[in-house]
Each structure stands twice: as C-alpha cells, then as structure tokens.
Design an enzyme around this catalytic site. Structure first.
Site, PDB file in Angstrom:
ATOM      1  N   GLY A 124      73.859  43.363  58.214  1.00 41.42           N
ATOM      2  CA  GLY A 124      74.993  42.655  58.136  1.00 41.42           C
ATOM      3  C   GLY A 124      74.754  41.075  58.283  1.00 41.42           C
ATOM      4  N   SER A 127      74.139  40.049  52.620  1.00 34.96           N
ATOM      5  CA  SER A 127      73.032  40.336  51.437  1.00 34.96           C
ATOM      6  C   SER A 127      74.068  40.216  50.185  1.00 34.96           C
ATOM      7  CB  SER A 127      72.135  41.452  51.458  1.00 34.96           C
ATOM      8  OG  SER A 127      72.985  42.807  51.638  1.00 34.96           O
ATOM      9  N   SER A 128      75.328  40.949  50.213  1.00 33.03           N
ATOM     10  CA  SER A 128      76.074  40.983  49.053  1.00 33.03           C
ATOM     11  C   SER A 128      76.692  39.626  48.805  1.00 33.03           C
ATOM     12  CB  SER A 128      77.184  42.087  49.308  1.00 33.03           C
ATOM     13  OG  SER A 128      77.964  41.758  50.460  1.00 33.03           O
ATOM     14  N   GLU A 165      84.334  40.707  45.654  1.00 33.45           N
ATOM     15  CA  GLU A 165      84.143  41.491  46.622  1.00 33.45           C
ATOM     16  C   GLU A 165      85.390  42.350  46.961  1.00 33.45           C
ATOM     17  OE1 GLU A 165      81.162  40.604  49.396  1.00 33.45           O
ATOM     18  OE2 GLU A 165      81.807  42.341  50.757  1.00 33.45           O
ATOM     19  N   ASP A 177      81.635  34.796  54.404  1.00 30.70           N
ATOM     20  CA  ASP A 177      80.343  34.876  53.958  1.00 30.70           C
ATOM     21  C   ASP A 177      80.344  34.131  52.605  1.00 30.70           C
ATOM     22  OD1 ASP A 177      80.437  36.950  55.997  1.00 30.70           O
ATOM     23  OD2 ASP A 177      80.578  38.393  54.717  1.00 30.70           O
TER      24      ASP A 177
HETATM   25  C1  GLA Z   1      82.309  40.629  57.252  1.00 31.88           C
HETATM   26  C2  GLA Z   1      83.322  40.183  56.501  1.00 31.88           C
HETATM   27  C3  GLA Z   1      83.639  38.662  56.870  1.00 31.88           C
HETATM   28  C4  GLA Z   1      84.234  38.633  57.843  1.00 31.88           C
HETATM   29  C5  GLA Z   1      83.413  39.479  59.200  1.00 31.88           C
HETATM   30  C6  GLA Z   1      83.890  39.522  60.362  1.00 31.88           C
HETATM   31  O1  GLA Z   1      81.022  39.878  57.241  1.00 31.88           O
HETATM   32  O2  GLA Z   1      82.445  40.020  55.180  1.00 31.88           O
HETATM   33  O3  GLA Z   1      84.667  38.327  55.951  1.00 31.88           O
HETATM   34  O4  GLA Z   1      85.505  39.471  58.430  1.00 31.88           O
HETATM   35  O5  GLA Z   1      82.881  40.697  58.650  1.00 31.88           O
HETATM   36  O6  GLA Z   1      83.817  38.222  61.178  1.00 31.88           O
END
Ligand code: GLA
Length: 393
Positions: A124, A127-128, A165, A177
């Site tokens: 979580g 990494s992507s 993505e 991210d």
């Molecule tokens: C993942 C998604 C983000 C965000 C989070 C939750 O990491 O890639 O865009 O929505 O979950 O905050």
C-alpha cells in the site's frame, strides 16, 4: 546491490550495452486524507526515500520492451497496441504511461526499460505510481517533453500517470499517489488540493521533536482494482447525484448535518461523513504541523482511523490490530494509510520507542496468528526525476 545498480545490471543483461540514463520515482505514505482525492478533497502524503529506478534507452522502432528484477522479460508490445488490460501484469503501468503520453499529444517512441525497486510491493505504498513516475520522468527527458522542469509540467505528467493507471491498468484511483511521486519536496509533506490540483509544501521533519513515523506493513492482501475501492467511489457518486452536486468537496463541515439528512440512506450517510470529516482533518493536520503540535496530529490520526473503520469500512482486522498495538505502545496517533483492506498502517511514535512499538505489533500479530509484519521508519524524500548515476556504476 542498490536498486539503482540492479536496474543497470538488468538492463545490461537483457538489452546489452548501456542505457541512456536512469530515472527514479518514490513510493509514498499518506499522512492523512484517505479516499478524499477522487472527491476533490485534501490529501497530505509524503514521498518516501524508497524508490523505483528505470534504466532506459530509446529504440529505433515503436516497440516497448520491459524488464524487471526477478521477472522474465516481457513480450515486446507496439505502442499502438497498448490498450486497456494490454499488456498484462505489471507491464501495464509503464506501457500505460507511454500510451497516456501519446493520447495527450506528446510524441513518444519505442523504449527498452529495466526496472528495479526498493519500494515494498503490495504494502500500500504506491509501488505502481513509482513505476509510472519513473517511466514518465524518463519519457519526458528522452523525448524532449520538458515536463520535469517545473511544477506545472510535473502536474501534467502526474495526470498522465493517473490516466495510465485508470485506463490501462484498470484501477479507478484518484491522483494522490502520482502527485506524491512527482510533485513532492524532500523533508516536506505534499498538501494537495484535489479540487484544483494546487499544492503547498509543509515542512515535515520529525527528528527535531524526537518523533518517528513508523510504517507497519501488515502483509494483508489488498488490491485497488478489486471491487471494494470502486464500490466506495460509486457510493460517493451516488451521494453526489442525490445532493445535486458535482463533488463531495462542495459539502463543507458546517453543511454536513443538512447534507446527511438529505441522503436518506444509512450507507451513503457513513460514506459522506467520512469524506467530509476527513478533508477537514487534513486541514487541521496541516495547522497542527505548522504549529509543531504533534499531540494534535496524533489525535487526528486516531479520528481518521476510526472514520475509515466505522464509516468508510475500508479497514481490516490486521490494520485495526496494528493501530491498537502501536497506540498501546505509547504512539501519539496511528491510522491505516492508503486504499485500505490491507496494506500498511502508520504510527506517530517517539524515536526512542520505535523498537518497543515494533515488538508490540509483532506480539499482537503472533497472538492472532497473522503473518509477520514488516516495518519502515519513513522520512519525507524528494520527487521523481533523473538519477545521478555514479561513474563506473
Ligand atoms: C489508493 C489510490 C489513491 C487514493 C488512496 C486512498 O492509494 O491510488 O488515489 O484514493 O487509495 O486515499
């Protein structure tokens, strides 16, 4: 061997000769502001020092060939053949970035790329997005797109990576991210307003006050493309329809009781309550950081976790146990971070108590028969870009 050296070694093994350069992008930890990004809300991630490296060389044709440490070489794919779900597996992320660049009107060509990473996969920690950011940074430099020079270009590149993505990897995520990977500053948290993409860099140095940010990888399964993430998004969209608004950002903390009363559906009430209060907590967290009020930051972490567990319903037993264990070990605050349903939790702990907090989590996990957790002490690293490769590397 460092991840950068590994990327170079993989490149030489698979493609022969030297790459034109190495580019990198970081994983991230979100401090607070979860599932607010796709609701036009506020988020506050830090980029990690842990990163993904891409050793890259342009090709004369339009083929994309990808190597990654410990994986077989992917089957070459023509740029024009990149489409939703194609190529398969992890190759969708970097190939998707080239697709999204082309879609946005940027001229890109074929590349040979070797990746290596020290961002823990499946924890979580994005990494992507780190793969996407490294690929995007390399493409920007090698095809002369100039997107890394300032924040406006970086914002465009982050949006391109998010499109990759969403459309090619098929994960309906928001843009937090990718922004963290490309728009962060070292020793700062990225205060991103997802309603207009504006950013403020908030100083984030925990060593001064004698604190540390402990990341606990629960090793519990999670996947953003799996239905639950999309189901939360759909709930938010349904709530917007009922309220006649374009985004939940339009509901302020003061408007919340009236908005909730109009929803007439207990599940939607819980979802909206999380999203609106969470954006408010991000605002308060920034104030707390600016005032060096870490006790308040810790309290906000605790409230955020409760909201995700009870209202947004995205926690899981491992995350709840990890949060409780670090709090019992004396943390100022703790919460799950990222998309949820597994992945990592964070604890704001005294620097001298990191080992004890880890022990507490390990013991709690062993008692429950969970997998052994992994730990990182997170610091705020810099954004993605070109890697300075030492001579002779
Ligand atoms: C993942 C998604 C983000 C965000 C989070 C939750 O990491 O890639 O865009 O929505 O979950 O905050």
């Amino acid at each position: 061997m460092t991840a950068m050296a590994q990327a170079l070694a993989e490149f030489r093994t698979h493609f022969g000769g030297e790459p034109e350069g190495v580019w990198e992008a970081p994983g991230r930890v979100n401090l607070i502001g979860e599932h607010t990004d796709y609701n036009g809300g506020l988020v506050l991630p830090i980029a990690l020092p842990q990163r993904t490296y891409a050793a890259v060389r342009r090709r004369r044709d339009d083929l994309v060939q990808l190597a990654s440490a410990g994986m077989p070489l992917t089957k070459p794919v023509h740029l024009a053949d990149i489409a939703p779900g194609q190529p398969a597996d992890w190759a969708r992320y970097p190939a998707g970035v080239l697709w999204a660049l082309a879609e946005a009107g940027y001229a890109v060509g074929g590349v040979d790329v070797a990746f290596a990473s020290d961002v823990p996969v499946g924890a979580g920690l994005s990494s992507s997005a780190a793969i996407e950011g490294a690929m995007g940074a390399a493409a920007s430099d090698l095809f002369g797109l100039g997107l890394l020079a300032g924040d406006a270009g970086r914002a465009k590149l982050a949006a391109v990576c998010q499109r990759a993505e969403n459309h090619i990897a098929g994960a309906p995520t928001g843009g937090m991210d990718q922004a963290a990977a490309l728009r962060s500053q070292a020793e700062h948290a990225l205060y991103l307003d997802c309603s207009d993409g504006s950013v403020t860099h908030v100083p984030f140095r925990l060593s001064g006050p004698g604190l540390a940010l402990l990341v606990i990888d629960t090793r519990a399964e999670h996947s953003n493309s799996a239905g639950e993430y999309g189901a939360r998004r759909a709930d938010c969209e349904r709530a917007c329809e009922r309220l006649g608004i374009a985004s939940l950002r339009e509901v302020s903390a003061a408007d919340l009781p009236t908005a909730l009363a109009r929803l007439g559906d207990e599940r939607l009430v819980k979802r909206v309550r999380h999203v609106v209060t969470e954006t408010e907590r991000v605002r308060l967290a920034v104030q707390a950081l600016n005032a060096d009020d870490f006790a308040e930051l810790g309290r906000l972490f605790i409230d955020s976790h409760a909201s995700m567990r009870d209202d947004y319903e995205i926690s899981c037993e491992e995350l709840d146990v990890a949060v409780l264990a670090v709090l019992e070990a004396g943390a100022l605050g703790a919460r799950m971070t990222g998309g949820g349903f597994g992945g990592s939790a964070i604890g704001l702990v005294y620097a001298g108590a990191v080992a004890a907090a880890q022990e507490c989590v390990r013991t709690a996990f062993a008692a429950k028969g969970f997998a052994e957790p992994a730990f990182i002490v997170a610091e705020a690293g810099g954004p993605g870009g070109r890697t300075r490769v030492p001579r002779g590397a």
